[in-house]
Enzyme design. Structure first.
Site, PDB file in Angstrom:
ATOM      1  N   CYS A  78      48.158  69.728  23.872  1.00  0.00           N
ATOM      2  CA  CYS A  78      48.217  71.082  24.414  1.00  0.00           C
ATOM      3  C   CYS A  78      49.558  71.761  24.155  1.00  0.00           C
ATOM      4  O   CYS A  78      49.673  72.977  24.267  1.00  0.00           O
ATOM      5  CB  CYS A  78      47.926  71.054  25.905  1.00  0.00           C
ATOM      6  SG  CYS A  78      46.365  70.251  26.327  1.00  0.00           S
ATOM      7  N   HIS A 108      50.884  76.889  29.137  1.00  0.00           N
ATOM      8  CA  HIS A 108      49.606  76.281  28.782  1.00  0.00           C
ATOM      9  C   HIS A 108      48.634  76.517  29.924  1.00  0.00           C
ATOM     10  O   HIS A 108      48.946  76.265  31.090  1.00  0.00           O
ATOM     11  CB  HIS A 108      49.794  74.782  28.535  1.00  0.00           C
ATOM     12  CG  HIS A 108      48.514  74.021  28.484  1.00  0.00           C
ATOM     13  ND1 HIS A 108      47.410  74.460  27.764  1.00  0.00           N
ATOM     14  CD2 HIS A 108      48.141  72.856  29.082  1.00  0.00           C
ATOM     15  CE1 HIS A 108      46.428  73.600  27.911  1.00  0.00           C
ATOM     16  NE2 HIS A 108      46.842  72.619  28.709  1.00  0.00           N
ATOM     17  N   ASN A 110      40.596  75.697  29.856  1.00  0.00           N
ATOM     18  CA  ASN A 110      41.678  75.009  29.162  1.00  0.00           C
ATOM     19  C   ASN A 110      41.289  74.869  27.694  1.00  0.00           C
ATOM     20  O   ASN A 110      40.398  74.091  27.362  1.00  0.00           O
ATOM     21  CB  ASN A 110      41.903  73.641  29.813  1.00  0.00           C
ATOM     22  CG  ASN A 110      42.988  72.817  29.144  1.00  0.00           C
ATOM     23  OD1 ASN A 110      43.412  73.100  28.023  1.00  0.00           O
ATOM     24  ND2 ASN A 110      43.429  71.767  29.817  1.00  0.00           N
TER      25      ASN A 110
END
Length: 314
Positions: free
Chosen positions: A113, A239, A270
């Site tokens: 990520c 993030h 996500n």
């Protein structure tokens, strides 16, 4: 050149919207449970035939057009992804082929990520060194390919999409020095379990404790590297892992009330390495972050890795 700047952004999301009620028909969960624990309401899911390269190219094409550059102007392409199935040719090479970019160095970067912010720093360093004048930096993920749709703790989190930035060499730096690193002792905290059918897994509580305990200092370091106080930021784009994590993190930065905090996770879920450029591109497209605004980008994920820098919006 003294540095590089982001000159244009672009993003892409698949058409299919997966709601919390849709997930409730698949696993033992419900809308209230998901929103309370994650803040997520919807996420986008790519079609079976839609690939990471498809989404990366769509986002990159928009960014390239917005920059007003020709494909031949691009000297470097890097795609941050952990979900691309193709090992070779790289996703970046496939993007180059689709956009008719003739001779750029093209490579993929896998830092989970944290991938986009890591790739952004690598491209910035390359432009500072004179290795190229213009670069495409892309975060693209098809997390639905690595989702265990029977695991209610993780399947509610993940979505698909891509975001892209065009970087150009500049006399005045628009990308601050990166604050990055990793803690290999926590490598299992966020991972893809790969047995030829990769699936996403994480230790949610461990990640939450690490982010809230360690990341505020990293955020402050990224600001210090750029010579700016957190209070001077126009926005923060972290993030988009979980809204609760984002809220807990930014509370510790003592930001003014007017600082814009990206919350794209609510509608996109996500999207791993795509989440930072996807959120940043949306905010600039809607005019919520004006040209010249200074924004902290901050990402964390598999490894356990992190990367962050202050950028000036195009």
């Amino acid at each position: 050149m003294q540095g590089s700047r982001i000159t244009a952004l672009g993003h892409y999301q698949p058409a299919r919207v997966l709601t919390n009620d849709d997930l409730a028909a698949m696993v033992d969960t419900n809308d209230e449970w998901i929103r309370r624990r994650t803040g997520i309401a919807t996420r986008r899911i790519a079609a079976p035939e839609e690939t990471v390269a498809d989404m990366a190219a769509a986002a990159a094409e928009k960014a390239l057009a917005a920059a007003g550059l020709e494909p031949s102007d691009i000297g470097l392409i890097t795609v941050a992804t952990c979900s691309a199935i193709d090992r070779c040719p790289s996703t970046a090479a496939q993007v180059a082929a689709r956009l008719a970019i003739p001779a750029a160095v093209a490579f993929d970067l896998n830092n989970g990520c944290a991938g986009f912010c890591t790739a952004l720093a690598c491209a910035d360093h390359s432009l500072r060194a004179g290795a190229a004048r213009h670069a495409l930096v892309i975060g693209a993920e098809k997390m639905s390919d690595v989702t265990d749709w029977t695991d209610r703790s993780t399947c509610v989190l993940l979505g698909d999409g891509a975001g892209a930035a065009v970087l150009s060499a500049a006399d005045t730096a628009g990308i601050g020095p990166v604050a990055w690193g990793s803690d290999p002792t926590r490598g299992g905290a966020v991972r893809l379990v790969d047995d030829w059918q990769p699936r996403f897994a994480q230790e949610g509580q461990a990640v939450f404790r690490w982010v809230t305990g360690e990341l505020p200092a990293i955020a402050r370091q990224a600001c210090a590297n750029a010579g700016i106080a957190p209070s001077e930021l126009a926005g923060v784009v972290t993030h988009q892992a979980n809204l609760r994590i984002i809220e807990a993190l930014v509370r510790q930065l003592d930001l003014p009330a007017h600082t814009l905090i990206a919350q794209d996770v609510v509608e996109s879920g996500n999207t791993s390495a795509a989440s930072v450029p996807l959120a940043l591109s949306k905010l600039t497209e809607r005019g919520e972050l004006a040209p010249g605004a200074r924004v902290l980008l901050l990402a964390f994920g598999g490894g356990l890795s992190w990367a962050g820098q202050v950028v000036t919006c195009p």
